[in-house]
Scaffold this motif. Structure first.
Motif, PDB file in Angstrom:
ATOM      1  N   LEU A 175      86.723  82.479  78.729  1.00 57.57           N
ATOM      2  CA  LEU A 175      87.979  83.130  78.359  1.00 57.57           C
ATOM      3  C   LEU A 175      89.061  82.867  79.408  1.00 57.57           C
ATOM      4  CD1 LEU A 175      86.781  86.575  76.961  1.00 57.57           C
ATOM      5  CD2 LEU A 175      87.820  84.670  75.715  1.00 57.57           C
ATOM      6  N   ALA A 176      88.649  82.707  80.665  1.00 59.90           N
ATOM      7  CA  ALA A 176      89.626  82.437  81.719  1.00 59.90           C
ATOM      8  C   ALA A 176      90.085  80.989  81.679  1.00 59.90           C
ATOM      9  CB  ALA A 176      89.024  82.769  83.086  1.00 59.90           C
ATOM     10  N   GLY A 177      89.535  80.236  80.734  1.00 59.09           N
ATOM     11  CA  GLY A 177      90.003  78.870  80.560  1.00 59.09           C
ATOM     12  C   GLY A 177      89.229  77.835  81.347  1.00 59.09           C
ATOM     13  N   ALA A 178      88.069  78.226  81.883  1.00 58.52           N
ATOM     14  CA  ALA A 178      87.316  77.270  82.683  1.00 58.52           C
ATOM     15  C   ALA A 178      86.264  76.565  81.840  1.00 58.52           C
ATOM     16  CB  ALA A 178      86.651  77.995  83.845  1.00 58.52           C
ATOM     17  N   ASP A 179      85.917  75.374  82.258  1.00 61.64           N
ATOM     18  CA  ASP A 179      84.753  74.693  81.702  1.00 61.64           C
ATOM     19  C   ASP A 179      83.542  75.334  82.376  1.00 61.64           C
ATOM     20  OD1 ASP A 179      82.590  73.105  81.268  1.00 61.64           O
ATOM     21  OD2 ASP A 179      83.614  71.208  81.666  1.00 61.64           O
ATOM     22  N   VAL A 180      82.736  76.058  81.596  1.00 63.06           N
ATOM     23  CA  VAL A 180      81.718  76.940  82.174  1.00 63.06           C
ATOM     24  C   VAL A 180      80.750  76.174  83.076  1.00 63.06           C
ATOM     25  CG1 VAL A 180      79.793  78.447  81.636  1.00 63.06           C
ATOM     26  CG2 VAL A 180      81.900  78.606  80.317  1.00 63.06           C
ATOM     27  N   LEU A 181      80.238  75.060  82.551  1.00 61.71           N
ATOM     28  CA  LEU A 181      79.250  74.322  83.343  1.00 61.71           C
ATOM     29  C   LEU A 181      79.861  73.806  84.639  1.00 61.71           C
ATOM     30  CD1 LEU A 181      77.107  72.407  80.715  1.00 61.71           C
ATOM     31  CD2 LEU A 181      76.545  74.426  82.083  1.00 61.71           C
ATOM     32  N   ALA A 182      81.093  73.284  84.527  1.00 58.81           N
ATOM     33  CA  ALA A 182      81.756  72.779  85.727  1.00 58.81           C
ATOM     34  C   ALA A 182      81.985  73.913  86.718  1.00 58.81           C
ATOM     35  CB  ALA A 182      83.088  72.128  85.350  1.00 58.81           C
ATOM     36  N   ALA A 183      82.334  75.086  86.189  1.00 57.76           N
ATOM     37  CA  ALA A 183      82.589  76.223  87.069  1.00 57.76           C
ATOM     38  C   ALA A 183      81.320  76.611  87.821  1.00 57.76           C
ATOM     39  CB  ALA A 183      83.099  77.403  86.247  1.00 57.76           C
TER      40      ALA A 183
END
Lengths: 348, 504
Positions: free
Chosen positions: A35-43
């Motif tokens: 939701l915060a706009g991040a690519d989850v895996l990359a984060a």
């Protein structure tokens, strides 16, 4: 749905529970990250590389884990005895204040003398600060949650007063900060000019020592007996009041040492923002470790890694670093749930 | 009129590797009081939980009579269905909300949640009628938290009656009651049965089962081993059925008392009038009384929890140790506390840690404040073996032990030190027949060995069987200890009701 106590916990289950809990926490936190706009895996990748992926990152994690280990131990040992010390933050500042008061020129002595003296003074300051609430609890039944929590603010204001008064650095360009601590009173760096200092060794030794005391000594048995059932402990002849006072002193001393480590090992002088809430985070560390002293060392590393990694992630990806708090909080909840499933079996 | 209202047919329930109920058949008729007798773990509570829908049986069926009297199967696993079919249950631990009044507790769940509260005149009138008919008098508007245990139990029973229960199940209802309260409960149950209610009464106390019930079903190891009219039962036979072997009921043999090992002269403590008492070696002195008449103060004093305010206390050859429980233990006093789980053991600690708790400073167990794990474990294993404590080993947490095994652990810990004086407060309370016999056995052994024993008990049978002399405590005043031979049950009863002097 009903809970039945487990008579026996298989080793694989005890090992799998924390892993499953972490996996669940990361899965749950994927949604807010997305939701915060991040690519989850990359984060998540950034969190790992940012906390463990380089010597610099690792050093940062270890430096951050050092005070958490000590405040975590402070909370763990108190909670074991059902003494709810929420005042780790204040005791940390009290320890730091004692360290700079003594170590910034008031006393001059060779390092072999001065450093132990400063450590002792910091521990004593933390211990004294915790003895008051413990005594009030035993004598007048005053809830120590309230007194220790409120003392945090009192201590912080006292530190502020000292930094603008007697302990103000004359060469500090008017900033409210203490004079720098003498080299002879400083904890040596472990690696070159990095941020990891001898406080880490101190914290690990403290963890081992507390584990030994709690599980292997008569006093540790008394401590656990008082925590698990104070009436039965008193009936068996355990000096309950004395034990609680001893626990209070030990807990305060450990948190005080965390403060000494921060000024004498890392910052070099005392400011009002010495701790970003290490005292409070220590409570989370202790809960995460189920108040097991050795577990505290691991939990402190984990929480430090998440915080350091999340800082790095927020810089790299541009999402809020508050997500680190969310990840830590979620893993605390999932860990507590996992701990429950070890103790109880759920039947439908 | 003896139509069947409830039938359990071939109920079997297994828990991982353990058969809790094994093909149990049971019938209950209108107006009948059926006692379900069995030791702890015999399957009584499991069976009733299946009946009430907390558990689902692996095999078998529960049939309940409908309004027309025809037996219909009860949907399994649904307490709602059980309630609707007229089954009411009073658990050992009450299911009441302490901050609500009695009437609110009774109404709770009978009114729709989204409807304005009714509990108007109709409900009150009905409850008044029920109270009159049953003899259960309670203050409807009193908060439940302020009620005594006996009163709270009456609220529970009224709650079941208000919901039109035709079958009332009571799980160990007398475990928490004084003998007087138990008598009142029995009177109520007899009256309700006479009005047509069918009652299942779960217990492991043979005396009350024989006094109250019409029919007795005995469970052992998950099986029904007997189903007989109460008139055809006798104590010894029932005990044998419950335990599966003959239980020797050991009584004390006369023995000349030795030198005094405990002397109290004019001792005052909070909650006690001045106490004069002597306990000799080779002697058991019983203290009888209704709960709450100063027993706790007396045992607190002798366990070292409370310091005497005045008067002289002496142990055999020395003055009374000052310095709390530790000093009393060191002076050779063994203490068996009334509430074994609250004062006797620490559930979260292991068997070994509990076994050494009072002796933790003994040089055999520690060196320089550091415990010697092998010595601790060996000590624990010795107790486990000598006192037959059933557990998986010294490392098992005590909270997983049954009540009987906890008591054996406490006995082992206390008696292993060969005490001169034993203060035993309700040592048999809540234990099953086998465990009670074991406790009595060990106390009598200690008496033969030369210990003096102060036995505080509410169980008069226990006192009459064990004590050489019995003193009655009433409103904090301890009467003279009279030879047991001169006392009878009725006389003791009178003295316990406060007629200390008239009876003497």
């Amino acid at each position: 749905m009903r809970l039945e106590p487990r008579a026996h916990v298989e080793p694989w289950r005890a090992a799998a529970a924390p892993v499953a809990a972490l996996a669940a926490a990361f899965a749950l936190c994927a949604l807010p990250l997305a939701l915060a706009g991040a690519d989850v895996l990359a984060a998540y990748g950034k969190i790992v590389t940012g906390s463990l992926g380089s010597w610099f990152a690792l050093g940062e994690t270890l430096a951050r884990a050092t005070p958490l280990m000590l405040t975590g131990l402070a909370a763990a040992v108190a909670f074991r005895a059902r003494l709810w010390n929420i005042g780790g933050e204040g005791q940390l500042y009290a320890g730091a204040l004692a360290a700079v008061a003594l170590g910034s020129g008031l006393v001059s002595a060779p390092a072999v003398l001065l450093l132990p003296l400063v450590l002792l003074a910091g521990a004593a300051a933390g211990a004294l600060l915790m003895l008051g609430p413990a005594w009030l609890k035993l004598r007048l039944g005053v809830d120590e949650v309230v007194t220790t929590l409120l003392l945090n603010f009192v201590v912080l204001l006292f530190v502020s007063m000292m930094l603008d008064g007697p302990l103000k650095d004359p060469l500090g360009m008017g900033w409210p900060q203490s004079p720098p601590i003498l080299d002879a009173a400083s904890l040596p760096k472990l690696v070159g000019r990095g941020r990891v200092h001898a406080g880490l060794l101190l914290a690990i030794v403290a963890g081992l020592a507390v584990a030994f005391v709690v599980h292997r000594t008569v006093w540790g048995l008394e401590l656990r007996a008082v925590g698990a059932n104070a009436d039965a402990a008193r009936f068996a002849g355990v000096p309950v009041e004395r034990t609680v006072l001893g626990v209070a002193a030990l807990s305060g001393a450990l948190a005080g040492l965390a403060g000494v480590g921060e000024v004498a090992g890392l910052k070099g002088y005392l400011t009002q923002d010495l701790s970003p809430g290490y005292g409070y985070a220590g409570i989370v560390v202790a809960m995460l470790a189920a108040t097991n002293p050795l577990g505290v060392l691991v939990a402190a590393l984990f929480i430090a890694a998440v915080f350091v990694g999340a800082d790095s992630m927020s810089r790299a990806i541009g999402v809020s670093s508050y997500l680190a708090n969310l990840i830590v909080a979620t893993s605390l909840l999932t860990m507590l749930l996992a701990g429950l499933t070890l103790r109880w079996r759920v039947r439908w | 009129m003896s139509d069947v209202v409830l039938r359990l047919a071939g109920i079997t329930k297994r828990f991982a590797g353990l058969v809790a109920n094994d093909a149990i058949d049971l019938e209950l008729r209108r107006g009948e009081i059926l006692a379900l007798l069995g030791e702890n773990g015999a399957g009584k509570t499991t069976l009733m939980s299946i009946l009430f829908g907390h558990y689902v049986a692996d095999e078998g069926q529960v049939l309940v009579a409908d309004d027309a009297g025809a037996l219909r199967p009860l949907p399994p696993g649904s307490p709602h269905a059980a309630l609707a079919a007229g089954i009411g249950m009073v658990h050992q631990h009450f299911a009441l909300a302490g901050n609500l009044t009695a009437i609110d507790n009774i109404m709770l769940g009978t009114e729709p949640l989204w409807w304005p509260r009714q509990r108007g005149q109709a409900a009150r009138a009905r409850l008044d009628g029920l109270m009159r008919a049953s003899g259960l008098q309670i203050a409807l508007d009193a908060p439940v938290a302020g009620l005594s245990v006996g009163e709270a139990q009456r609220v529970e029973i009224l709650k079941a009656l208000y919901r039109d229960a035709r079958v009332l199940i009571l799980d160990e209802p007398t475990a928490v009651l004084t003998p007087q309260e138990a008598e009142q409960l029995f009177a109520v149950l007899r009256r309700l049965a006479a009005q047509g209610l069918a009652v299942v009464f779960i217990s492991h106390k043979m005396g009350e089962v024989m006094a109250l019930s019409h029919r007795i079903a005995v469970l052992r190891g998950g099986r029904k081993v007997a189903d007989l009219p109460a008139g055809a039962a006798d104590r010894a036979h029932l005990a044998e059925l419950m335990v599966g072997r003959v239980v020797p009921e050991r009584r004390r043999e006369p023995m000349p008392p030795g030198a005094p090992c405990l002397e109290l002269a004019g001792v005052r403590a909070p909650g006690l009038e001045p106490v004069d008492l002597v306990v000799h070696e080779h002697e058991i002195v019983g203290v009888a009384g209704v709960a709450g008449n100063g027993q706790a103060a007396l045992s607190g004093l002798l366990c070292g929890l409370v310091a005497p305010l005045a008067g002289t206390l002496r142990l055999a050859d020395r003055s009374w140790p000052t310095g709390g429980p530790a000093a009393v233990v060191a002076a050779g006093v063994a203490r068996i506390p009334e509430d074994r789980n609250h004062d006797g053991v620490i559930g979260d600690l292991t068997v070994a840690e509990n076994a050494i708790l009072a002796d933790r400073r003994s040089p055999a167990l520690q060196r320089g404040g550091v415990l010697r794990p092998s010595a601790v474990a060996a000590h624990a294993r010795r107790l486990i073996e000598a006192y037959d404590v059933r557990c998986t080993g010294p490392e098992q947490p005590v909270r997983l032990l049954s009540g009987g095994n906890v008591q054996k652990l406490i006995l082992g810990r206390e008696l292993e030190r060969r005490p001169r004086l034993i203060v035993a407060n309700q040592p048999g309370r809540g234990l099953d027949v086998g465990a009670v016999a074991y406790v009595h056995d060990r106390l009598l052994d200690a008496r033969e060995r030369g210990a003096g024993i102060l036995l505080i008990s509410e169980d008069l049978d226990e006192l009459l069987a064990l004590a050489d002399r019995i003193a009655v405590i009433f409103r904090g005043r301890l009467g003279p200890a009279l030879p047991t031979e001169t006392l009878s049950l009725p006389r003791l009863g009178l003295m316990m009701a406060g007629h200390l002097d008239d009876a003497a």
